[in-house]
Motif scaffolding. Structure first.
Motif, PDB file in Angstrom:
ATOM      1  N   HIS B 157      -0.104   2.037  10.823  1.00  0.00           N
ATOM      2  CA  HIS B 157       0.811   2.017   9.693  1.00  0.00           C
ATOM      3  C   HIS B 157       0.420   1.775   8.382  1.00  0.00           C
ATOM      4  N   GLU B 158      -0.413   0.816   8.079  1.00  0.00           N
ATOM      5  CA  GLU B 158      -0.814   0.634   7.012  1.00  0.00           C
ATOM      6  C   GLU B 158      -1.628   1.697   6.417  1.00  0.00           C
ATOM      7  N   PHE B 161       0.598   4.241   5.179  1.00  0.00           N
ATOM      8  CA  PHE B 161       1.402   3.916   4.201  1.00  0.00           C
ATOM      9  C   PHE B 161       0.456   4.219   2.748  1.00  0.00           C
ATOM     10  N   GLY B 164      -0.304   7.809   0.789  1.00  0.00           N
ATOM     11  CA  GLY B 164       0.401   8.219  -0.537  1.00  0.00           C
ATOM     12  C   GLY B 164       1.343   9.467   0.224  1.00  0.00           C
ATOM     13  N   ASN B 165       1.408   9.807   1.355  1.00  0.00           N
ATOM     14  CA  ASN B 165       2.269  10.679   1.946  1.00  0.00           C
ATOM     15  C   ASN B 165       3.626   9.816   2.252  1.00  0.00           C
ATOM     16  N   SER B 166       4.675   9.997   1.812  1.00  0.00           N
ATOM     17  CA  SER B 166       5.638   8.967   2.221  1.00  0.00           C
ATOM     18  C   SER B 166       6.521   9.182   3.426  1.00  0.00           C
ATOM     19  N   LEU B 168       4.833  10.160   6.280  1.00  0.00           N
ATOM     20  CA  LEU B 168       3.768   9.685   7.446  1.00  0.00           C
ATOM     21  C   LEU B 168       4.154   8.093   7.950  1.00  0.00           C
ATOM     22  N   PRO B 169       4.340   7.158   7.076  1.00  0.00           N
ATOM     23  CA  PRO B 169       4.721   6.115   7.659  1.00  0.00           C
ATOM     24  C   PRO B 169       6.100   5.853   8.592  1.00  0.00           C
TER      25      PRO B 169
END
Lengths: 235, 235
Positions: B157-158, B161, B164-166, B168-169
């Motif tokens: 997850h980190e 995060f 830079g792709n918002s 993906l997380p």
DNA sequence: CAAATTTTCTGGCAATACCACTTGTATTTC
DNA sequence: GAAATACAAGTGGTATTGCCAGAAAATTTG
């Protein structure tokens, strides 16, 4: 349609959008503790059930964390949210997202579509691939933006379904609301034709079992959307 | 932990699992119409609200379609479900999934992780990448399967995060329950060591900004999981 | 027999009430 | 006086009840 169907929001919806607004505007900071449910209910003049179910909904969306018998807190939704969260953010901004977010979405979409197309080319039967055609055809003669967005979604979803990967269609469904909104905006700005062309091209490559061509076509088509949306969504 | 936290299921949960069982076992066919809420409530000796909210939950999971003032119908959940649906299917099968489904999940995971790693290598700062290390380290000295699964999730997850792709997380969060279950089973069968090694390797490649190496490492590590889980999950 | 009307049936929604657990405080005990 | 205990207040969890609006079926009316 000239007269759209209208519907009054429920109390729960009102409460949710009110609270989401306060969080997204920064009025309520991340980590802040909300007043107890009973207090909120009295302030807003509604029953506790409205507050309770609204809070439960917002917890699922990743905006809140509820600690039973302790309190309710504003969560770090940009980190721990879900796709639904992004839809809420979009609604709050009047149907828009930040440029970087739109790019993120389309970036992910390129990979999803490419994977779906590649797997479908490897695994799907000719009949299954042929089942995509009606959507591409309907798109060519479609005049309504919302209808067009729905057709693109169905096309993509069907493609993911025949890929043989049982997780892909589930992800496309999660994506649905978000991506359809983007397509509607794109169609309103640039017309349906480029979308129809893109779908038709992808279909052709998949039908010819040309994976490289399909991926190139998906990448190119989506990249154009990115360039297009940049002007739509820039802030 | 020797003594796990125990909790009694609520009426709503009982109702949901009962109905899910009937659908997943095929006792209720896709497209079948459910009895009206009042009837269900009387048969099962609970209030209508229990039934109503249970049905609402199952509609979100993709198991049902509610047509207001007409009736409730069993949906084609394999086609129109979400990731949550898959978790329910897993629970029903005693925590297992069909081999093909596990393969599908890991196949998608390879692509997600590769995308996250590649983007992180391009976009993340050294400090951000360093923030991954504690998770990899903790994993090396971890002894509990559930804890290990949680750590792998946090690591992934980190990584998503800092990519830079918002979006993906948010997808990783949706994945959470599902993937953690798979890791727990894997760790119980093969130990935590291979998982810890895989995370440490991925970290090394990302820290060295070697995208190709990272992708190869992710593909290899996950592929081994596929081979491993094949024996765990075969039916 | 067809159209209009009424009745019945269906899910949507909100208000109320009670429950279980946590926390902080007062009381007891040694 | 300190520690253990008991109690009270506050908090979210959950089930029940009742009313509402719209769709479908039954009835009436011409």
């Amino acid at each position: 349609m000239l007269f759209k169907k209208l519907s009054a929001p429920s109390l729960k919806e009102l409460f949710v959008s009110e609270l989401e607004g306060m969080i997204l505007s920064g009025k309520l900071e991340i980590g802040a503790k909300l007043p107890p449910e009973r207090e909120l209910a009295e302030s807003m003049q509604v029953s506790r059930a409205v507050i309770n179910s609204g809070i439960a909904e917002m917890e699922k969306k990743g905006f809140l964390v509820v600690k039973p018998r302790i309190g309710t807190f504003v969560a770090d939704y940009r980190r721990y949210g879900t796709v639904e969260t992004l839809v809420s953010i979009m609604n709050y901004n009047g149907g828009m997202l930040r440029d970087s977010e739109v790019r993120s979405i389309l970036e992910v979409r390129i990979h999803f579509m490419s994977l779906a197309a590649t797997l479908a080319i490897d695994n799907a039967s000719d009949e299954e691939i042929a089942s995509l055609k009606p959507y591409a055809d309907a798109l060519a003669s479609c005049t309504d933006s919302e209808e067009a967005a729905a057709l693109i979604f169905q096309f993509s979803h069907e493609l993911s379904f025949i890929s043989g990967n049982s997780l892909l269609p589930l992800f496309f469904i999660s994506f649905q609301t978000l991506v359809c909104r983007l397509w509607v905006r794109y169609a309103d700005k640039y017309g349906i034709a480029p979308l129809a062309k893109s779908a038709a091209d992808i279909y052709q490559y998949v039908a010819l079992r040309d994976a490289e061509g399909a991926v190139a076509c998906i990448t190119k088509g989506t990249q154009e959307s990115i360039d297009g949306t940049r002007t739509i969504y820039s802030q």
